[in-house]
Design a protein around this motif. Structure first.
Motif, PDB file in Angstrom:
ATOM      1  N   PRO A 236      28.090  83.393  60.445  1.00 20.19           N
ATOM      2  CA  PRO A 236      27.469  82.086  60.690  1.00 20.19           C
ATOM      3  C   PRO A 236      27.965  81.376  61.937  1.00 20.19           C
ATOM      4  O   PRO A 236      27.183  80.742  62.638  1.00 20.19           O
ATOM      5  CB  PRO A 236      27.806  81.295  59.424  1.00 20.19           C
ATOM      6  N   MET A 237      29.271  81.497  62.242  1.00 18.54           N
ATOM      7  CA  MET A 237      29.759  80.772  63.419  1.00 18.54           C
ATOM      8  C   MET A 237      29.290  81.423  64.701  1.00 18.54           C
ATOM      9  O   MET A 237      29.105  80.739  65.719  1.00 18.54           O
ATOM     10  CB  MET A 237      31.287  80.670  63.393  1.00 18.54           C
ATOM     11  N   ALA A 238      29.051  82.724  64.686  1.00 18.42           N
ATOM     12  CA  ALA A 238      28.482  83.371  65.875  1.00 18.42           C
ATOM     13  C   ALA A 238      27.115  82.776  66.193  1.00 18.42           C
ATOM     14  O   ALA A 238      26.762  82.582  67.363  1.00 18.42           O
ATOM     15  CB  ALA A 238      28.369  84.879  65.653  1.00 18.42           C
ATOM     16  N   GLU A 239      26.363  82.479  65.148  1.00 18.94           N
ATOM     17  CA  GLU A 239      25.046  81.854  65.350  1.00 18.94           C
ATOM     18  C   GLU A 239      25.189  80.436  65.898  1.00 18.94           C
ATOM     19  O   GLU A 239      24.396  79.996  66.736  1.00 18.94           O
ATOM     20  CB  GLU A 239      24.291  81.846  64.027  1.00 18.94           C
ATOM     21  N   VAL A 240      26.207  79.716  65.437  1.00 19.97           N
ATOM     22  CA  VAL A 240      26.443  78.355  65.947  1.00 19.97           C
ATOM     23  C   VAL A 240      26.835  78.408  67.416  1.00 19.97           C
ATOM     24  O   VAL A 240      26.372  77.606  68.239  1.00 19.97           O
ATOM     25  CB  VAL A 240      27.528  77.648  65.115  1.00 19.97           C
ATOM     26  N   TRP A 241      27.700  79.347  67.770  1.00 14.09           N
ATOM     27  CA  TRP A 241      28.074  79.496  69.173  1.00 14.09           C
ATOM     28  C   TRP A 241      26.842  79.798  70.040  1.00 14.09           C
ATOM     29  O   TRP A 241      26.713  79.276  71.149  1.00 14.09           O
ATOM     30  CB  TRP A 241      29.110  80.608  69.343  1.00 14.09           C
ATOM     31  N   ALA A 242      25.964  80.618  69.531  1.00 13.67           N
ATOM     32  CA  ALA A 242      24.738  80.929  70.283  1.00 13.67           C
ATOM     33  C   ALA A 242      23.890  79.680  70.465  1.00 13.67           C
ATOM     34  O   ALA A 242      23.302  79.466  71.541  1.00 13.67           O
ATOM     35  CB  ALA A 242      23.954  82.018  69.562  1.00 13.67           C
ATOM     36  N   GLU A 243      23.817  78.839  69.441  1.00 16.87           N
ATOM     37  CA  GLU A 243      23.058  77.590  69.557  1.00 16.87           C
ATOM     38  C   GLU A 243      23.705  76.660  70.579  1.00 16.87           C
ATOM     39  O   GLU A 243      23.016  76.018  71.386  1.00 16.87           O
ATOM     40  CB  GLU A 243      22.981  76.900  68.194  1.00 16.87           C
TER      41      GLU A 243
END
Length: 487
Positions: free
Chosen positions: A209-216
């Protein structure tokens, strides 16, 4: 000729670790200033290494490196240690004024014996000392950030990787923001909090999930927005500002606020995916032994030194001694200067009785009584070769490798430094290629150098200062609204 001041306090405080972190722990790891600081970290993947590279590209700049201090995460920083650091930094700032800019390398989750928001206190005091001089900072991704910090700074950057392999790049980004501020480019900052506390198990930047937040956050970083990033927070730091947030810096206040809120919202939308459960030690050991051929890591995150663990809890070691799996096994590690001294007194090749673990506190279990052969003694010094803090010097103090029975080797050190770099094991003569089971007091940072080396990584739920069950901890400062969300 631009002239800047630099100071550093990198410390993550675990409010529930029973042993405070004092001046001795900082002197053992990092307590440097002046040219020595830049020389020691030249070419390393650290903030001061990043500073050195930044200055090398700007020969007209002059940097005065004031006190730089770091210790392994641990119990609350003593008031004596913090007061010594801040007094020296403030004196240096006043004596050297006027400055063109100031850069601080901070953690964001520093707690002291008498201050649950020490990083915010530092920024307030430095701002009061320097007035309107441009001030920027770099932070660890696990900072518990106060919204007020954005009003005290002219720019900030945060690690974009977990495991943290971009410390030097983070410093470079922060210094670029300082360069812009010194040239008159004004940025507005915003920090958007969320009222809950998250475990860091699922915060890796490569997946989840945090990888997705970093991408955002990366997607938001365009146009008016110069910097956008998440903070995961540090669950075991009992602070009024505990928990995740989004941070942004932009040329317009509204753009900064919107970007910070968007990052915070991205974390909140994935909140359920940060919840984890871990197997009990015996089950985890069975899973590890059933893994495909090759090196298998069995991790005890509850006593991870990089989460403030004491490297002294005995539960996993006791299991290995009692179960005696018939495979080459390494236990890394115990922080026990007395056991090292006993091993050195016995001498290499000799056998002796040892009480291992549970010496700092028996809260997490009594010591494990063993008879062991002293297989290797070292002076405990090496330089990191892995991607995290690459090139930085490490001093474990005198160390020993103890052999318990036919299969188990236990590494014991005089100082507490996490076993997350290949050079740690090379120092101790450990051939990981010939090792089946590597039991380690570690968590996500271990993966930076070892994920590609391991056939499997299994984490278990042991008792310890950074244990999984946050709801049982006696929080005092975490706001009530956030406390209700503690799992």
């Amino acid at each position: 000729m631009p002239r800047i001041a630099v100071a550093r306090l990198w410390f993550e405080g675990n409010s529930f670790t029973p042993v405070p972190t004092g001046l001795a722990e900082f002197h053992a790891r990092e307590w440097v200033a002046g040219p020595e600081a830049l020389a020691r970290y030249a070419g390393t993947a650290t903030e001061l290494g990043g500073l050195g590279a930044f200055l090398a590209g700007r020969p007209g700049w002059r940097a005065e490196v004031l006190r730089c201090a770091a210790a392994q995460p641990g119990g609350k920083m003593t008031a004596e240690a913090y007061d010594a650091w801040i007094a020296e930094v403030l004196a240096g700032l006043r004596a050297g004024a006027p400055w063109d800019g100031v850069y601080l390398s901070l953690h964001g989750a520093c707690v002291t014996e008498d201050d649950a928001e020490a990083d915010l206190t530092t920024l307030r005091r430095v701002r009061a000392a320097i007035g309107a001089v441009p001030l920027v900072a770099s932070f660890d991704f696990h900072g518990n950030m106060a919204e007020e910090m954005a009003t005290l700074l002219d720019g900030a950057s945060v690690y974009r990787t977990y495991p943290h392999v971009d410390m030097d790049a983070t410093a470079t980004r922060a210094l670029a923001l300082l360069e812009g501020a010194m040239a008159g480019q004004r940025l507005h900052g915003a920090i958007a909090k969320r009222p809950f506390v998250l475990h860091s198990f699922q915060m890796r930047s490569a997946e989840g999930p945090m990888a997705e937040v970093w991408a955002e956050a990366a997607r938001l970083q365009s146009g008016a927005v110069a910097e956008a990033a998440p903070f995961g927070g540090f669950a075991w730091g009992d602070s009024p500002h505990a928990g995740p947030c989004g941070m942004a810096w932009a040329t317009e206040p509204a753009a900064a606020r919107d970007a910070a809120e968007a990052v915070a919202a991205a974390i909140e939308a994935r909140r359920a995916r940060f919840v984890v459960s871990l197997p009990a030690p015996a089950e985890a050991l069975a899973r590890a032994l059933a893994a495909p051929p090759g090196l298998v890591a069995l991790l005890d995150p509850a006593d991870n030194p990089l989460s403030g663990g004491v490297a002294d809890t005995p539960a996993l070691l006791r299991l290995l001694v009692e179960a005696a799996p018939p495979v080459p096994t390494v236990f890394a590690f115990l922080h026990d200067a007395a056991a090292v001294a006993r091993a050195r007194a016995a001498g290499q090749g000799a056998s002796a009785c040892f009480a291992l673990g549970g010496r700092t506190t028996d809260t997490f279990g009594p010591p494990v009584e063993v008879t062991a052969a002293v297989e290797r003694l070292t002076e405990g010094r090496f330089a990191n070769t892995g991607p995290m803090e690459r090139g930085a010097p490490v001093d474990l103090g005198p160390t020993a490798v103890l052999r318990v029975g036919e299969w188990l080797r236990v590494i014991v050190t005089s100082r507490k430094e996490a076993a997350v770099d290949p050079a740690f094991f090379e120092l101790h003569g450990i051939d990981l290629g010939a090792t089946r089971l590597l039991a380690n007091k570690a968590k996500n940072h271990f993966r930076a150098a070892f994920a590609g080396r391991c056939a499997a990584i299994v984490e278990c739920d042991c008792p310890g200062p950074a244990a999984l069950a946050l709801g049982t901890l006696p929080f005092r400062f975490v706001p009530a609204a956030a406390r209700t969300g503690i799992a």
